[in-house]
Design an enzyme around this catalytic site. Structure first.
Site, PDB file in Angstrom:
ATOM      1  N   PRO A  48       0.838  -1.199   0.000  1.00 33.14           N
ATOM      2  CA  PRO A  48       0.000   0.000   0.000  1.00 33.14           C
ATOM      3  C   PRO A  48       0.880   1.260   0.000  1.00 33.14           C
ATOM      4  O   PRO A  48       1.951   1.261   0.610  1.00 33.14           O
ATOM      5  CB  PRO A  48      -0.776  -0.087   1.316  1.00 33.14           C
ATOM      6  CG  PRO A  48      -0.613  -1.471   1.807  1.00 33.14           C
ATOM      7  CD  PRO A  48       0.606  -2.048   1.167  1.00 33.14           C
ATOM      8  N   GLU A  94      21.934 -11.483   0.557  1.00 31.69           N
ATOM      9  CA  GLU A  94      21.812 -11.221  -0.879  1.00 31.69           C
ATOM     10  C   GLU A  94      23.188 -11.148  -1.543  1.00 31.69           C
ATOM     11  O   GLU A  94      23.364 -11.616  -2.669  1.00 31.69           O
ATOM     12  CB  GLU A  94      21.012  -9.938  -1.142  1.00 31.69           C
ATOM     13  CG  GLU A  94      19.558  -9.970  -0.672  1.00 31.69           C
ATOM     14  CD  GLU A  94      18.761 -11.142  -1.211  1.00 31.69           C
ATOM     15  OE1 GLU A  94      19.048 -11.599  -2.335  1.00 31.69           O
ATOM     16  OE2 GLU A  94      17.863 -11.631  -0.490  1.00 31.69           O
ATOM     17  N   ASP A 129      14.898 -20.341  -0.403  1.00 33.77           N
ATOM     18  CA  ASP A 129      16.096 -20.881  -1.071  1.00 33.77           C
ATOM     19  C   ASP A 129      16.214 -22.383  -0.804  1.00 33.77           C
ATOM     20  O   ASP A 129      16.516 -23.172  -1.698  1.00 33.77           O
ATOM     21  CB  ASP A 129      17.374 -20.229  -0.526  1.00 33.77           C
ATOM     22  CG  ASP A 129      17.359 -18.718  -0.694  1.00 33.77           C
ATOM     23  OD1 ASP A 129      16.694 -18.252  -1.628  1.00 33.77           O
ATOM     24  OD2 ASP A 129      18.011 -18.032   0.120  1.00 33.77           O
TER      25      ASP A 129
HETATM   26  P1  ADP Z   1      -1.270   2.989  -3.692  1.00 34.92           P
HETATM   27  O1  ADP Z   1      -2.304   3.189  -4.748  1.00 34.92           O
HETATM   28  O2  ADP Z   1      -0.113   2.152  -4.148  1.00 34.92           O
HETATM   29  O3  ADP Z   1      -1.774   2.539  -2.377  1.00 34.92           O
HETATM   30  P2  ADP Z   1      -1.069   5.838  -3.936  1.00 34.92           P
HETATM   31  O4  ADP Z   1      -0.773   5.996  -5.376  1.00 34.92           O
HETATM   32  O5  ADP Z   1      -2.461   6.084  -3.512  1.00 34.92           O
HETATM   33  O6  ADP Z   1      -0.597   4.423  -3.417  1.00 34.92           O
HETATM   34  O7  ADP Z   1      -0.066   6.767  -3.130  1.00 34.92           O
HETATM   35  C1  ADP Z   1      -0.502   7.579  -2.074  1.00 34.92           C
HETATM   36  C2  ADP Z   1       0.285   8.865  -2.056  1.00 34.92           C
HETATM   37  O8  ADP Z   1       1.651   8.605  -1.722  1.00 34.92           O
HETATM   38  C3  ADP Z   1       0.346   9.552  -3.398  1.00 34.92           C
HETATM   39  O9  ADP Z   1      -0.742  10.397  -3.580  1.00 34.92           O
HETATM   40  C4  ADP Z   1       1.647  10.317  -3.331  1.00 34.92           C
HETATM   41  O10 ADP Z   1       1.483  11.550  -2.687  1.00 34.92           O
HETATM   42  C5  ADP Z   1       2.523   9.446  -2.448  1.00 34.92           C
HETATM   43  N1  ADP Z   1       3.402   8.610  -3.259  1.00 34.92           N
HETATM   44  C6  ADP Z   1       3.425   7.251  -3.288  1.00 34.92           C
HETATM   45  N2  ADP Z   1       4.388   6.810  -4.122  1.00 34.92           N
HETATM   46  C7  ADP Z   1       4.971   7.895  -4.649  1.00 34.92           C
HETATM   47  C8  ADP Z   1       6.040   8.103  -5.588  1.00 34.92           C
HETATM   48  N3  ADP Z   1       6.689   7.081  -6.143  1.00 34.92           N
HETATM   49  N4  ADP Z   1       6.369   9.369  -5.891  1.00 34.92           N
HETATM   50  C9  ADP Z   1       5.717  10.399  -5.338  1.00 34.92           C
HETATM   51  N5  ADP Z   1       4.725  10.283  -4.452  1.00 34.92           N
HETATM   52  C10 ADP Z   1       4.347   9.063  -4.092  1.00 34.92           C
HETATM   53 ZN    ZN Z   2      17.943 -16.015  -0.281  1.00 43.02          ZN
END
Ligand code: ADP
Ligand code: ZN
Length: 583
Positions: free
Chosen positions: A192, A413, A490
């Site tokens: 998430p 790793e 593994d």
């Molecule tokens: P998911 O759908 O994977 O649960 P979201 O896309 O809803 O996550 O991300 C929630 C918030 O976290 C986004 O609105 C953003 O502000 C921030 N966020 C998450 N990943 C990134 C990223 N790679 N770059 C910039 N902001 C991010």
């Molecule tokens: Zn391993």
């Protein structure tokens, strides 16, 4: 559209109720001001010829207008001869008074409006409570998003693997011309807050098409059929735009592997899922509609969803490594006042943070700065925010911050990586990482296998050594008492391979060319001990060889592990450079 229409009906109904009600009140107010006279007095007036008009209406009272212009009400005798009597006395008779008509019309309108409101409220309540609603209520939100690939820091591989989808959304005709089949459905999977929704929005934004977002749980209603009709409605709306991205968050809510239970909600889930699959097979390649679904776990999804022509492209959205975290931090600090922040340092401290958690950290720090009316966000604000966030998070996450854990994963790793470089140099180690994956591994080492139709004995033995490299490194560096469960998968794979080599591929000594599975059960049982002994000997020998090899190259092991702790993810080029520098 539908929502607006409903609103207009609702407002009209309320207005009608108010108007009809006012008219009725006005009429009854007026009639309450008219005097009432007993029937015998009316008969008196009739006999004295002072009556001008009588309004005969089917109600308990009738209205009488006198020649002098005054009027009164009297009891309605309901007699058939009244009209004749009146006419014979030269009194004009009117069947329905205007007021009576107005009153009737008003009450009809009042009843219709109240009825409409009651029915629409009940059906709304039912659809919320999950009893019944075949009205295709709008569950999606559509927006021409302003997001693009720059809104998402890191995740370069994921962005790369959706670039053709953006191109397809822009020019679907081009793909049709070449007869190319572009995936109709894409699944983004990962922890998430790693930016799955953001990536889907960025795809829509880059292609400049509408973005329809729904959540799988929106479709789950106790009442069978509602979810399916919502799915159909969603696709109908998206198709009306010709091109669109449909985003289904939490696809597992409808797309989990089917269980045997036959309760209402599982039947509902099946119907919804079937509706989704039918809709997906119903639109053509040249239509420019892409369905993007997100889930935290790919392995719990129904295989029917993942088949070709459905969600056949699967893209993992991983937790960001230190470089990606630096980019995410910078991105979220944009438009915020800050001073003297050591962004690199924050990136190092936020190991295992998702993008969403980093955003949360920056936001908390900004709130702190604001509370203090400080001109800038400073390192102190970040530190304080960091402690609150860490304290507020689950145990698993805080413990995984431990330096010791990171070190163990790094050596584990590095062990896989080094053995792979030494024993199977043709299999390119494309990436080593100590960032956990959704599949539950603490880290991972990716190799690109060479194109070979057969795997020979030597190759299989070396492959097993690569599998054992993780555990061997743990034991060498931390001692026998500190080996971890990290080698679980593994060991599972190496045990399988060794068993198959000896019992199935005819590569062992105890059975020779005999395949154990072809033998009668009595022989299988009798040779079990012998096979087990040979398996154990083989793995022990290979493990010993692996440990010796690592020990001979302990400098390289240390270098790789240290660099992994620093950078968290190493590419092929980076690994080669490190090893070359040392030699
Ligand atoms: P998911 O759908 O994977 O649960 P979201 O896309 O809803 O996550 O991300 C929630 C918030 O976290 C986004 O609105 C953003 O502000 C921030 N966020 C998450 N990943 C990134 C990223 N790679 N770059 C910039 N902001 C991010
Ligand atoms: Zn391993």
């Amino acid at each position: 559209m539908k929502k607006n229409e409903n609103k207009i009906y609702f407002i009209t109904a309320i207005a009608t109720i108010l108007i009809s009600f006012s008219i009725m009140v006005a009429i009854s107010f007026k009639s309450s001001k008219i005097d009432f006279k007993p029937y015998n007095e009316f008969l008196n007036d009739l006999n004295t010829h002072s009556v001008s008009t009588v309004y005969l209406v089917p109600s308990p009272k009738i209205e009488v207008l006198l020649n002098n212009g005054t009027s009164y009400l009297t009891d309605n005798p309901d007699s058939n001869t009244l009209r004749e009597t009146l006419l014979s006395k030269n009194v004009s008779v009117k069947d329905k008074s205007n007021t009576y008509m107005l009153q009737t019309i008003s009450s009809i309108f009042l009843i219709i409006s109240i009825g409409y409101l009651t029915i629409s409220t009940i059906s709304k309540k039912k659809s919320k409570g999950g009893i019944s609603s075949l009205n295709t209520e709008d569950v999606s939100s559509v927006a021409k998003e302003k997001f693009n690939f720059n809104s998402l820091a890191g995740n370069e591989e994921a962005k790369e693997s959706v670039k053709d989808i953006v191109d397809y959304l822009k020019f679907p005709e081009k793909y049709k011309k070449y007869g190319a089949r572009v995936p109709k459905g894409v699944i983004l999977y990962g922890d998430p807050g790693t930016g799955k929704t953001l990536l889907a929005k960025a795809i829509a934004g880059e292609a400049n098409v509408p973005f329809y977002a729904v959540s799988g749980s929106d479709f789950i209603q106790v009442y069978v059929g509602v979810g399916a009709s919502r799915v159909r409605n969603l696709f109908k709306k998206a198709k009306a735009h010709k091109k669109a991205v449909i985003f289904i968050d939490e696809i597992d809510a409808i797309g989990k592997k089917r269980s045997n239970s036959t309760n209402g909600s599982s039947e509902e889930k099946d119907q919804t899922l079937n509706a989704l699959l039918t809709e997906m097979s119903g639109f053509n390649e040249d239509e420019g509609i892409i369905v993007i679904a997100a889930t935290n776990r790919l392995d719990i999804l129904d295989p029917a969803l993942l088949r070709p022509g459905r969600f056949d492209r699967h893209i993992e959205i991983g937790l960001p490594d230190v470089t990606a975290r630096e980019k995410i931090i910078s991105l979220h600090l944009k438009n915020k006042p800050f001073n003297d922040l050591n962004i690199k340092d924050i990136a190092i401290k936020t190991a295992y943070f998702s993008g969403a958690k980093i955003e949360n950290l920056i936001n908390e720090a900004a709130i702190l700065a604001c509370k203090e009316s400080s001109d800038f966000i400073t390192n102190e604000h970040i530190d304080t925010a960091f402690s609150t966030i860490i304290a507020g998070h689950e145990k698993i996450n805080t413990s995984s911050f431990k330096y010791e854990d990171k070190k163990i994963t790094a050596y584990h790793e590095a062990g896989h990586c080094l053995i792979s470089l030494l024993e199977l140099p043709k299999e390119k180690v494309s990436k080593v990482s100590i960032i956990p994956t959704t599949k539950g591994a603490g880290g991972y080492t990716l190799t690109l296998p060479t194109d070979k139709s057969y795997q020979n004995l030597e190759y299989l033995s070396k492959k097993i050594m690569v599998f054992l490299g993780g555990r061997a490194a743990e034991e060498l560096i931390f001692g026998k008492n500190h080996i971890t469960t990290g080698a679980y998968s593994d060991l599972k794979q190496s045990s399988n391979m060794i068993y198959n080599m000896i019992a199935e591929y005819g590569m062992g000594k105890s059975l020779g060319l005999l395949r154990l599975s072809e033998m009668p059960t009595s022989i299988q049982n009798a040779s079990a001990k012998m096979v087990l002994d040979e398996c154990k000997d083989t793995i022990d020998t290979l493990y010993f060889k692996t440990k010796t090899l690592l020990l001979d190259n302990i400098d390289n092991l240390n270098i790789l592990a240290n660099e992994l702790m620093d950078k968290e993810t190493l590419s092929y080029d980076c690994i080669l450079k490190l090893i070359e520098q040392n030699n």
